[in-house]
Design a protein around this motif. Structure first.
Motif, PDB file in Angstrom:
ATOM      1  N   GLY A 148     -65.194 -50.843 112.062  1.00 32.32           N
ATOM      2  CA  GLY A 148     -64.050 -49.682 112.838  1.00 32.32           C
ATOM      3  C   GLY A 148     -61.818 -50.653 113.524  1.00 32.32           C
ATOM      4  O   GLY A 148     -61.631 -50.341 113.569  1.00 32.32           O
ATOM      5  N   ALA A 149     -62.528 -52.251 112.577  1.00 29.38           N
ATOM      6  CA  ALA A 149     -61.444 -53.320 112.794  1.00 29.38           C
ATOM      7  C   ALA A 149     -60.332 -52.257 111.720  1.00 29.38           C
ATOM      8  O   ALA A 149     -60.080 -51.994 110.746  1.00 29.38           O
ATOM      9  N   PRO A 150     -58.796 -52.425 113.352  1.00 27.36           N
ATOM     10  CA  PRO A 150     -57.795 -51.997 112.466  1.00 27.36           C
ATOM     11  C   PRO A 150     -56.533 -52.581 111.735  1.00 27.36           C
ATOM     12  O   PRO A 150     -55.621 -52.834 111.188  1.00 27.36           O
ATOM     13  N   LEU A 151     -57.008 -54.160 112.210  1.00 27.38           N
ATOM     14  CA  LEU A 151     -56.078 -55.165 111.552  1.00 27.38           C
ATOM     15  C   LEU A 151     -57.053 -55.810 110.370  1.00 27.38           C
ATOM     16  O   LEU A 151     -58.091 -56.699 110.958  1.00 27.38           O
ATOM     17  N   ILE A 152     -56.526 -56.207 109.471  1.00 27.88           N
ATOM     18  CA  ILE A 152     -56.443 -57.930 108.922  1.00 27.88           C
ATOM     19  C   ILE A 152     -55.553 -58.514 108.636  1.00 27.88           C
ATOM     20  O   ILE A 152     -54.543 -58.184 108.576  1.00 27.88           O
TER      21      ILE A 152
END
Length: 250
Positions: free
Chosen positions: A147-151
């Motif tokens: 569920g990471a919202p940022l790369i």
């Protein structure tokens, strides 16, 4: 259809739905989700109750938090983290707020550079911080399952892999072992800027970050679906060795 088959089909459908809810993806990912092995589905299930609720944030909030952490690091005001409590809290799973693709260079430690705690940053590292198939799969896992919202794609000054790539392009240097795999991967970025004015290493470093960001933005279906639904942001930056500051460039 037999009762046993009916039961198995219903169970599989439920697993797919759970995965898609966690991943926040559209119907385009349904087929892929159906082929995921039980181990990954079980990992997704474990994250249904986030161990770190403060990491359940929007992509824009995640980026602001990342920048604020870097500012603390640069100023020497990094927070004190209780690693014992964090270890215990994360036994059941993880939900990082950012996934970082960075160089393997020992001078750059993303967890320190952004003043993050255990369980906050999902790290993928390879010399030259370019996108490999394995790295892409890891990032997809970080976004779709965790569920990471940022790369963030993170390059850095004086990158040895970039310098080796330049030697391979300009001087046709052939390196021993498997090192040519690195220089071959970096060759397109170097060739794009080789005639530009300014410092070639710096230009190639920035171009490599930009190219990696663009490749990730085109990675279907998991990343493109998350981007399209507003659940993911992909950015690039360069780490300054002397100050520790990360400058966003893509």
């Amino acid at each position: 259809m037999c009762k046993s088959c009916d039961s198995n089909s219903a169970s599989n459908n439920n697993e797919r739905r759970r995965f898609l809810r966690l991943a926040g993806l559209g119907a385009g990912a349904l087929l892929l989700a159906g082929t995921l092995p039980d181990q990954i589905l079980q990992a997704a299930e474990k994250t249904s109750t986030p161990p770190k609720p403060k990491n359940v944030i929007s992509p824009d909030e995640a980026l602001k938090r990342l920048i604020a952490g870097n500012e603390r690091y640069v100023s020497g005001n990094s927070q004190t983290h209780d690693f014992k409590d964090e270890r215990e809290a994360l036994v059941s799973g993880q939900n990082p707020f950012v996934a970082v693709l960075s160089c393997s260079d020992s001078r750059i430690a993303p967890e320190y550079a952004f003043d993050t705690a255990r369980g906050d940053l999902f790290a993928i590292r390879v010399a030259g911080n370019f996108v490999t198939q394995e790295g892409l799969a890891s990032l997809e896992y970080g976004v779709a399952v965790l569920g990471a919202p940022l790369i963030l794609v993170l390059g850095h000054e004086s990158c040895g892999a970039i310098e080796a790539g330049i030697k391979a392009v300009k001087d046709h240097t052939v390196f021993p072992g498997q090192i040519p795999k690195l220089t071959d991967a970096l060759k397109p970025s170097i060739e794009q800027v080789i005639k530009q004015p300014g410092d070639l290493v710096a230009n190639a470093t920035a171009q490599n970050v930009k190219n990696s960001v663009e490749r990730l933005k085109q990675a279907t279906p998991l990343l493109t679906d998350a981007l399209g639904s507003g659940k993911l942001k992909i950015v690039g930056g360069v780490y300054r060795l002397a100050t520790g500051k990360v400058e966003l460039i893509a």
